[in-house]
Design a protein around this motif. Structure first.
Motif, PDB file in Angstrom:
ATOM      1  N   ASN A   1       0.621  -1.109   0.124  1.00 33.46           N
ATOM      2  CA  ASN A   1      -0.021   0.078   0.012  1.00 33.46           C
ATOM      3  C   ASN A   1       0.891   1.252  -0.085  1.00 33.46           C
ATOM      4  OD1 ASN A   1      -2.829  -1.307   0.134  1.00 33.46           O
ATOM      5  ND2 ASN A   1      -1.808  -2.041   2.057  1.00 33.46           N
TER       6      ASN A   1
ATOM      7  N   THR B   1      -7.174   0.503   2.500  1.00 32.87           N
ATOM      8  CA  THR B   1      -6.862   1.328   3.409  1.00 32.87           C
ATOM      9  C   THR B   1      -7.804   2.647   3.436  1.00 32.87           C
ATOM     10  OG1 THR B   1      -5.643   2.298   1.546  1.00 32.87           O
ATOM     11  CG2 THR B   1      -4.227   0.675   3.046  1.00 32.87           C
ATOM     12  N   THR B   2      -7.586   3.478   4.667  1.00 34.65           N
ATOM     13  CA  THR B   2      -8.379   4.567   4.735  1.00 34.65           C
ATOM     14  C   THR B   2      -7.326   5.828   5.159  1.00 34.65           C
ATOM     15  OG1 THR B   2     -10.553   3.308   4.996  1.00 34.65           O
ATOM     16  CG2 THR B   2     -10.442   5.574   5.851  1.00 34.65           C
ATOM     17  N   PRO B   3      -7.228   6.977   4.671  1.00 33.39           N
ATOM     18  CA  PRO B   3      -6.594   7.899   5.288  1.00 33.39           C
ATOM     19  C   PRO B   3      -6.947   8.255   6.835  1.00 33.39           C
ATOM     20  CG  PRO B   3      -7.414   8.429   3.185  1.00 33.39           C
ATOM     21  CD  PRO B   3      -8.189   7.423   3.404  1.00 33.39           C
ATOM     22  N   ARG B   4      -5.799   8.615   7.462  1.00 36.08           N
ATOM     23  CA  ARG B   4      -6.120   8.872   8.983  1.00 36.08           C
ATOM     24  C   ARG B   4      -7.195   9.860   9.175  1.00 36.08           C
ATOM     25  NH1 ARG B   4      -2.510   6.808  12.731  1.00 36.08           N
ATOM     26  NH2 ARG B   4      -3.821   7.754  14.281  1.00 36.08           N
ATOM     27  N   THR B   5      -7.275  10.865   8.039  1.00 36.55           N
ATOM     28  CA  THR B   5      -8.033  11.911   8.240  1.00 36.55           C
ATOM     29  C   THR B   5      -9.526  11.659   8.081  1.00 36.55           C
ATOM     30  OG1 THR B   5      -7.684  12.615   5.988  1.00 36.55           O
ATOM     31  CG2 THR B   5      -6.411  13.779   7.848  1.00 36.55           C
ATOM     32  N   GLN B   6      -9.761  10.533   7.675  1.00 35.94           N
ATOM     33  CA  GLN B   6     -11.025   9.894   7.315  1.00 35.94           C
ATOM     34  C   GLN B   6     -11.447   8.765   7.697  1.00 35.94           C
ATOM     35  OE1 GLN B   6     -11.632   9.771   2.758  1.00 35.94           O
ATOM     36  NE2 GLN B   6     -10.260  11.597   2.669  1.00 35.94           N
ATOM     37  N   GLU B   7     -10.747   8.792   9.158  1.00 35.99           N
ATOM     38  CA  GLU B   7     -11.051   7.338   9.813  1.00 35.99           C
ATOM     39  C   GLU B   7     -12.486   6.683  10.135  1.00 35.99           C
ATOM     40  OE1 GLU B   7     -10.553   8.253  14.621  1.00 35.99           O
ATOM     41  OE2 GLU B   7      -8.550   7.982  13.214  1.00 35.99           O
TER      42      GLU B   7
ATOM     43  N   PHE C   1      -1.254   0.632  11.140  1.00 36.29           N
ATOM     44  CA  PHE C   1      -1.440   1.955  10.735  1.00 36.29           C
ATOM     45  C   PHE C   1      -0.344   2.800  11.015  1.00 36.29           C
ATOM     46  CE2 PHE C   1      -2.984   1.158  15.014  1.00 36.29           C
ATOM     47  CZ  PHE C   1      -2.230   1.964  15.934  1.00 36.29           C
TER      48      PHE C   1
ATOM     49  N   GLU D   1      -0.023   8.409   8.258  1.00 34.65           N
ATOM     50  CA  GLU D   1      -0.753   8.700   6.973  1.00 34.65           C
ATOM     51  C   GLU D   1      -2.053   7.824   6.723  1.00 34.65           C
ATOM     52  OE1 GLU D   1      -0.068  11.247   5.208  1.00 34.65           O
ATOM     53  OE2 GLU D   1       1.805  11.467   6.299  1.00 34.65           O
ATOM     54  N   GLN D   2      -2.121   6.330   7.103  1.00 37.76           N
ATOM     55  CA  GLN D   2      -3.284   5.877   6.697  1.00 37.76           C
ATOM     56  C   GLN D   2      -3.391   4.709   7.798  1.00 37.76           C
ATOM     57  OE1 GLN D   2      -2.209   4.702   2.730  1.00 37.76           O
ATOM     58  NE2 GLN D   2      -1.042   2.923   3.185  1.00 37.76           N
TER      59      GLN D   2
ATOM     60  N   THR E   1      -4.971   0.704   7.810  1.00 36.49           N
ATOM     61  CA  THR E   1      -4.906  -0.311   6.902  1.00 36.49           C
ATOM     62  C   THR E   1      -5.972  -1.421   7.588  1.00 36.49           C
ATOM     63  OG1 THR E   1      -2.882  -0.275   6.014  1.00 36.49           O
ATOM     64  CG2 THR E   1      -3.892  -2.544   5.796  1.00 36.49           C
TER      65      THR E   1
END
Length: 713
Positions: free
Chosen positions: A259, A576-582, A594, A597-598, A600
């Motif tokens: 990723n 994966t998802t960005p940390r800002t969109q958890e 994790f 940045e992201q 998993t």
């Protein structure tokens, strides 16, 4: 190493020990702080576990375990109470086994379960030690996986009445059918990421791969082969493990490698008839799937270890092995294509053997999802068991390894077909002994209550559920009673073994017609394997000989993993998802890694509408293979082989299709599928292995010693 360096190394080891203790203490303190913080968050009246889980790096279940009040509505009511599946004493009529359709638990007047085997006196009423296995233990989990703890699983049962009968059908409009298209070959290269050597067709190149990231590999390969490549096989180097020291588990390191940013590329969303989308996270054989940002190129990065073990073979030899494999398969399948993995290839080749006329010309129907789920939960795969002292001596006189050659090919001649029928305990008991034995010889899957004979002194015969999602052990302590599911070959072995019959009570069962859906496919693969094995033998010590040997191992993998693909396990999707969109992490996902940045994560997707899902075939083959590890008749030699034909206490371990013993046996070997091949012999005394890692170390030493003694080193 001299005495001074030995003393210095010991001092270094003590320092590492102290650092590990400190790190563990720090981790424990941080986890306690995290758990306390979760408890504080739970005070908020609008707190939700699905919001807290990704922030904590835990799964939803772990959050609920810490703070039960955060459980979603109705969750507690959906969790059934379970009881251990292994009982300490044989159950009396007043103590029906948990999770079974024991008639004693049914309405008054119901008949008792059908009992097969000698009548035995009931065990004394005091508690006796269950077979918790200080002697016979499941092999240790891989070093990169967390250990499973807890009580043995309770296996599911078929519901009573109409609800259970509704399981005995097929999934509507879902059939395995012969394809009406020609599979397309993929442009393939072979790359050693240690040396940078790339082989493309008949050309060899040397690449500069930098740190070996996916982005650097893609850039270097496409700069060298500008016309495009669709599959990159990594023959050596395992680039996905290069940062393994930074992560607690190999899967985490692999997920991070897959990723990582790949400028100009993104994760593939799939295409074509063999559509496979997204990365596949596997600790040792991952698959990275990428496509150009403009969508006009697709490529996979795969490990050639899916096909065979590479022992310092260069990419050119590996390329030759795949060419020989393709040529050999084409003799039986004119339209054969070597696909990305053995399982894909095996399943595709099988579909091209589905008959074009006759009873199954329309295809093979797929079982109901309920029966597939039951088989998934109750039909284990290969037997993996390490027997510990005092079950074996602390010091072994020697360690001898026997491996069943191309084992699963021995058990494909008969498989379940047609609509299954339920055989309840009452139905089974009403049959004559001849009808009962015919059913157990047939294609069936049985729920049974088993009692180990009081005089038993050998290995266990039937699998019982152990702690862990897919873990099994094999009780052997005299008097132990347990409830489990097993296939007909194993039940028959328990009843007719050469030592003494076991007591088996039929509680429920699934019975199919006998058929041959895999016979043609397996015969063609066996012939292909035989031809390639002969090529490897007669070519001498040349590159072509080695390539033919690797190709023969690839045929074995096609059959082995092709059978496994029929089992069609519930799938796991990794994302994966960005940390800002958890908050966008799926609520039923498990956080597996994790960074800054992201996040998993992975989540199960259940059973897909796979037209080639036939877990009943895989279960029947696995049951036959496990039974053959215990006893197998050689008709031409009028003799038997297997664990039960060795002295008690001489079996050290089982590993899928291999036996490890304390003494050699004079078993016949004719180079046929299923024959026991002497694979390793290590002279003693040898300390008995207590972990899988120790067993594998001794195995490798035994193979090297045998090769040296026979002049094959």
């Amino acid at each position: 190493m001299d005495a001074q360096s030995y003393t210095a190394a010991l001092a270094d080891l003590r320092g590492l020990r102290d650092e590990i203790k400190k790190a563990r203490a720090t981790l424990a303190r941080l986890e306690a702080q995290r758990d306390k913080q979760i408890g504080l968050l739970a005070i908020y009246d609008r707190a939700k576990a699905e919001r807290i889980a990704p922030a904590a790096g835990l799964s939803l279940a772990e959050i609920v375990a810490l703070v039960p009040a955060l459980a979603p509505d109705g969750l507690a009511a959906d969790v059934p109470e379970t009881a251990p599946a292994v009982e300490e004493v044989p159950a009396t009529p007043d103590q029906p086994g948990a999770g079974s359709n024991h008639p004693a638990a049914q309405a008054p007047g119901a008949v008792a379960p059908a009992m097969i085997g000698p009548v035995q006196e009931a065990a004394p009423a005091q508690a006796t030690p269950a077979d918790a296995r200080p002697r016979h233990a499941p092999a240790q989990p891989p070093a990169d996986a967390p250990a499973e703890q807890g009580a043995p699983r309770t296996l599911p049962s078929i519901p009573d009445g109409a609800a259970g009968q509704g399981w005995f059908t097929h999934t509507a409009n879902l059939l395995s059918q012969r394809p009406n298209f020609t599979q397309q070959a993929r442009s393939t290269v072979f790359l050693d990421t240690d040396t940078g050597v790339l082989v493309h067709r008949n050309q060899t190149h040397r690449l500069s791969l930098g740190a070996g990231t996916a982005a650097e590999i893609l850039t270097a390969v496409f700069d060298t082969v500008p016309e495009g490549v669709e599959r990159i096989y990594i023959t050596a180097g395992d680039p996905w493990h290069r940062d393994a020291a930074r992560y607690p588990y190999l899967r985490d390191a692999v997920a991070a490698w897959l990723n990582a940013p790949t400028p100009g590329w993104r994760t593939d969303t799939g295409r074509g008839r063999d559509r496979m989308a997204g990365h596949f996270v596997h600790a040792r054989h991952p698959v990275g799937r990428y496509q150009r940002d403009n969508g006009d190129q697709h490529v996979e990065i795969r490990s050639v270890g899916e096909w065979f073990d590479v022992d310092s073979d260069n990419p050119a030899t590996v390329r030759d092995a795949f060419v020989l494999l393709w040529q050999a398969l084409r003799r039986h399948w004119p339209d054969a294509v070597v696909m990305g993995s053995p399982s894909q290839t095996g399943r595709d080749l099988w579909t091209r053997t589905i008959p074009q006329r006759g009873q199954y010309a329309e295809g093979y129907a797929v079982l109901s999802e309920e029966l597939r789920g039951l088989l998934h939960a109750t039909a284990g795969q290969g037997r993996t068991e390490l027997i510990l002292p005092p079950g074996v001596p602390d010091q072994l006189p020697q360690l001898v390894e026997y491996d069943r050659t191309f084992a699963y090919a021995k058990h494909t001649w008969k498989s379940p077909v047609g609509t299954p029928r339920r055989v309840t305990a009452a139905t089974f008991a009403a049959w004559s002994q001849k009808e009962q034995m015919r059913a157990l010889y047939g294609c069936g899957h049985w729920q049974v209550r088993v009692t180990v004979p009081d005089t038993w002194q050998h290995v266990g015969l039937l699998p019982a559920p152990a702690p862990g999602e897919r873990a099994w052990h094999y009780p052997s302590t005299p008097g132990t009673t347990f409830t489990t599911w097993a296939g007909g070959p194993e039940i028959h072995t328990a009843l007719s073994n050469p030592i003494t019959p076991w007591k088996v009570e039929i509680l429920d069962g699934i019975l199919w017609e006998d058929g041959k859906p895999l016979d043609d496919w397996a015969k063609k693969l066996k012939e292909t394997w035989t031809n390639l094995t002969a090529q490897a033998h007669f070519q001498g010590a040349s590159q072509q000989s080695r390539a033919a040997h690797l190709a023969s191992r690839a045929v074995r993998a096609i059959l082995l993993y092709g059978i496994g693909s029929f089992a069609q396990r519930p799938r796991m999707v990794t994302g994966t998802t960005p940390r800002t969109q958890e908050r966008d992490v799926p609520t039923d996902a498990e956080i597996i890694g994790f960074d800054d940045e992201q996040i998993t994560w992975q989540k199960p997707t259940g059973f897909s509408r796979d037209p080639n899902a036939h877990p009943e075939w895989a279960a029947a083959i696995w049951s036959g293979a496990r039974a053959a590890l215990l006893t197998q008749r050689h008709r031409d030699d009028n003799t038997h082989a297997g664990a039960l034909h060795t002295p008690p206490g001489s079996v050290i371990a089982f590993r899928t299709d291999a036996l490890y013993l304390t003494q050699p046996e004079a078993w016949p070997y004719h180079h046929q599928p299923g024959d026991y091949l002497l694979k390793g012999h290590l002279a003693g005394p040898v300390s008995a292995p207590t972990t899988e890692e120790e067993l594998l170390t001794l195995r490798d030493a035994g193979r090297a010693a045998l090769a040296q003694s026979t002049g094959e080193a």
